[in-house]
Design a protein around this motif. Structure first.
Motif, short mmCIF file in Angstrom:
data_model
loop_
_atom_site.label_atom_id
_atom_site.label_comp_id
_atom_site.label_asym_id
_atom_site.label_seq_id
_atom_site.Cartn_x
_atom_site.Cartn_y
_atom_site.Cartn_z
N ASN A 184 0.63 -1.20 -0.02
CA ASN A 184 0.24 0.04 -0.02
C ASN A 184 0.34 1.05 -0.25
N ARG A 185 2.23 1.03 0.38
CA ARG A 185 3.21 2.45 0.43
C ARG A 185 4.39 1.85 -0.56
N LEU A 186 3.81 1.91 -1.68
CA LEU A 186 5.37 1.77 -2.87
C LEU A 186 6.23 2.12 -3.00
N LEU A 187 5.98 3.89 -2.66
CA LEU A 187 7.18 4.64 -3.05
C LEU A 187 7.03 5.33 -1.59
N GLU A 188 7.48 4.80 -0.59
CA GLU A 188 7.47 4.86 0.86
C GLU A 188 9.35 5.62 0.69
N GLY A 189 9.19 7.10 1.04
CA GLY A 189 10.16 8.19 1.80
C GLY A 189 10.95 8.06 0.69
N LYS A 190 10.03 8.36 -0.90
CA LYS A 190 11.20 7.98 -2.07
C LYS A 190 10.77 9.64 -2.47
N GLY A 212 -0.01 14.15 2.80
CA GLY A 212 0.68 13.79 1.99
C GLY A 212 2.27 14.59 1.62
N HIS A 213 2.95 14.25 1.09
CA HIS A 213 4.54 15.15 1.50
C HIS A 213 4.41 16.13 -0.12
N VAL A 214 4.34 17.27 -0.32
CA VAL A 214 4.35 17.98 -1.77
C VAL A 214 5.02 19.24 -1.91
N SER A 215 6.25 19.67 -2.15
CA SER A 215 6.57 20.61 -3.18
C SER A 215 5.99 21.15 -4.84
N SER A 216 5.76 22.25 -4.59
CA SER A 216 5.19 22.89 -6.11
C SER A 216 5.96 23.85 -6.29
N HIS A 217 6.55 24.27 -7.97
CA HIS A 217 7.63 25.63 -7.91
C HIS A 217 6.46 25.46 -9.14
N ILE A 218 6.90 27.02 -9.51
CA ILE A 218 6.32 28.07 -10.35
C ILE A 218 7.35 27.59 -11.95
N VAL A 219 7.53 26.61 -12.20
CA VAL A 219 8.50 26.25 -13.59
C VAL A 219 7.53 26.10 -15.14
N ASP A 220 8.61 27.02 -16.03
CA ASP A 220 7.92 26.96 -17.13
C ASP A 220 9.20 25.60 -18.26
N CYS A 263 0.84 12.68 -9.53
CA CYS A 263 1.79 12.91 -8.02
C CYS A 263 0.66 12.65 -7.05
N GLU A 264 -0.57 12.44 -7.41
CA GLU A 264 -1.96 12.61 -6.01
C GLU A 264 -1.35 10.94 -6.17
N LEU A 265 -1.29 10.16 -7.16
CA LEU A 265 -1.31 8.73 -6.25
C LEU A 265 -0.12 8.16 -5.60
N PHE A 266 0.90 9.35 -6.50
CA PHE A 266 2.26 8.52 -5.87
C PHE A 266 2.50 9.15 -4.45
N ALA A 267 1.28 10.33 -4.58
CA ALA A 267 1.66 10.74 -2.81
C ALA A 267 1.32 9.82 -1.64
N GLU A 268 -0.05 9.55 -2.13
CA GLU A 268 -1.09 8.23 -1.52
C GLU A 268 -0.06 6.82 -1.56
N HIS A 269 1.20 6.90 -2.13
CA HIS A 269 2.19 5.79 -2.26
C HIS A 269 3.24 5.38 -1.45
N GLY A 270 3.22 7.48 -0.42
CA GLY A 270 4.64 7.88 0.12
C GLY A 270 5.44 8.51 -0.29
N ALA A 271 5.75 8.75 -1.90
CA ALA A 271 6.22 9.42 -2.14
C ALA A 271 6.14 10.97 -1.48
N HIS A 272 7.46 12.06 -1.69
CA HIS A 272 7.37 13.36 -1.44
C HIS A 272 7.49 13.90 -3.15
#
Ligand SMILES: NC(=O)c1ccc[n+]([C@@H]2O[C@H](COP(=O)([O-])OP(=O)(O)OC[C@H]3O[C@@H](n4cnc5c(N)ncnc54)[C@H](O)[C@@H]3O)[C@@H](O)[C@H]2O)c1
Length: 285
Positions: free
Chosen positions: A16-22, A70-78, A38-47
């Protein structure tokens, strides 16, 4: 003594946490397929570290992930702009040291210009949005992924890069470039712990490709259109990306998976409701 033992197969500790800590970088994570990834990866423990050009969209994905814990940071990038990509890389690596997963998701078929009406300017625009940023972003993060012990790169492209795209050969060729870049990079960097795979998208409902409001009265045609008989959704793409990002696919590299409800393999065959079978010759369907 041989080092080739079954112990080399990574353990899956929590399904259930296939990307824990990644740490996962996703480009264009503010909408459509990128957002679902992004949402599915976060659900599986990724930052998640999201590079998104549209501040409102970036905010929306961030809010959703944070409200789900979940853990997330977003950046405004082209991602077409090297300076912006370099700044993004500096910020992400200053925070994490290295990343484990890179999803190059940005791409667009618009504006759709017929080849005879196209120009060096329109070819350059297509190149920038469908291929140049794959080079920029991958080049920015690859060394840190190698130094950090390896990781998974996933390039989101299109079935139009795997079969013909009669409407717009320039877009089709650039998606094919993304496809083949994945294959070549995989062969070159596998021994450095880097896996690279691609996803050839088709028929997926997103803000960019709106199959629902864009086409009226086709509800009953889906069954005869896509071999699996339905429209695709960003979640369909995200689940395959999760497989490619996680250790479930530890022995898979250099491949491009069409996630298209079967449209690629079914191309050239048309379902005849009268005959209740597929036909491959001119017929009134
Ligand atoms: N939806 C489909 O059926 C389909 C079919 C074939 C290929 N694809 C490919 O799948 C990928 C995702 O498509 P989608 O339909 O989810 O697209 P979308 O346009 O709905 O979402 C793309 C996201 O990327 C962001 N973005 C656009 N340009 C950017 C830039 N320069 N820098 C940073 N962020 C940027 C957008 O703001 C948006 O949030 C693309 O590569 C697309 O070509 C999609």
């Amino acid at each position: 003594m041989s080092t080739q033992t079954p112990d080399n197969v990574p353990e899956i500790n929590n399904w259930n946490r296939l990307l824990e800590g990644k740490v996962a970088v996703v480009t264009g994570g503010g909408a459509g397929i990128g957002k679902a990834i992004c949402e599915l990866f976060a659900e599986h423990g990724a930052h998640l570290e999201i590079a998104e050009i549209d501040p409102d969209r970036a905010n929306e994905t961030t809010e959703t992930i944070l409200s789900d814990g979940g853990h997330v940071s977003s950046h405004i990038v082209d991602v077409r702009n090297k300076n912006e990509v370099d700044d993004f890389k500096e910020t992400v690596l200053a925070r994490h040291g290295s990343i484990d997963i890179l999803v190059n998701n940005v791409g667009d078929y618009r504006p759709l210009v017929r080849f005879l009406d196209s120009s060096p300017e329109s070819w350059k625009e297509m190149y920038d949005i469908n291929f140049h940023h794959l080079l920029l972003v991958t080049h920015a993060f690859l060394q840190s992924m190698i130094d950090g012990g390896g990781g998974s790169i996933i390039n989101i492209h299109s079935v139009e890069g795997m079969r013909a795209y009669p409407s717009e050969p320039v877009y089709g060729a650039l998606k094919a470039a993304a496809n083949h870049f994945s294959t070549c990079l995989a062969a070159g960097y596998g021994r450095h712990g880097i896996r690279v795979n691609g996803i050839g998208v088709d028929l997926t409902q997103t803000p960019q490709v709106d199959y629902i409001s864009g086409y009226e009265d086709v509800e009953n045609l889906w069954e005869s259109w896509a071999p699996v008989g339905r429209l695709g959704w960003p979640e369909d793409q995200a689940r395959v990306a999760l497989f490619l990002a996680s250790d479930l696919s530890a022995y898979v590299t250099g491949h491009n998976i069409p996630v298209d409800g079967g449209s690629h393999v079914g191309g050239g065959w048309f379902f005849s409701p009268d005959e209740k079978r597929f036909v491959n010759r001119p017929k009134n369907l």
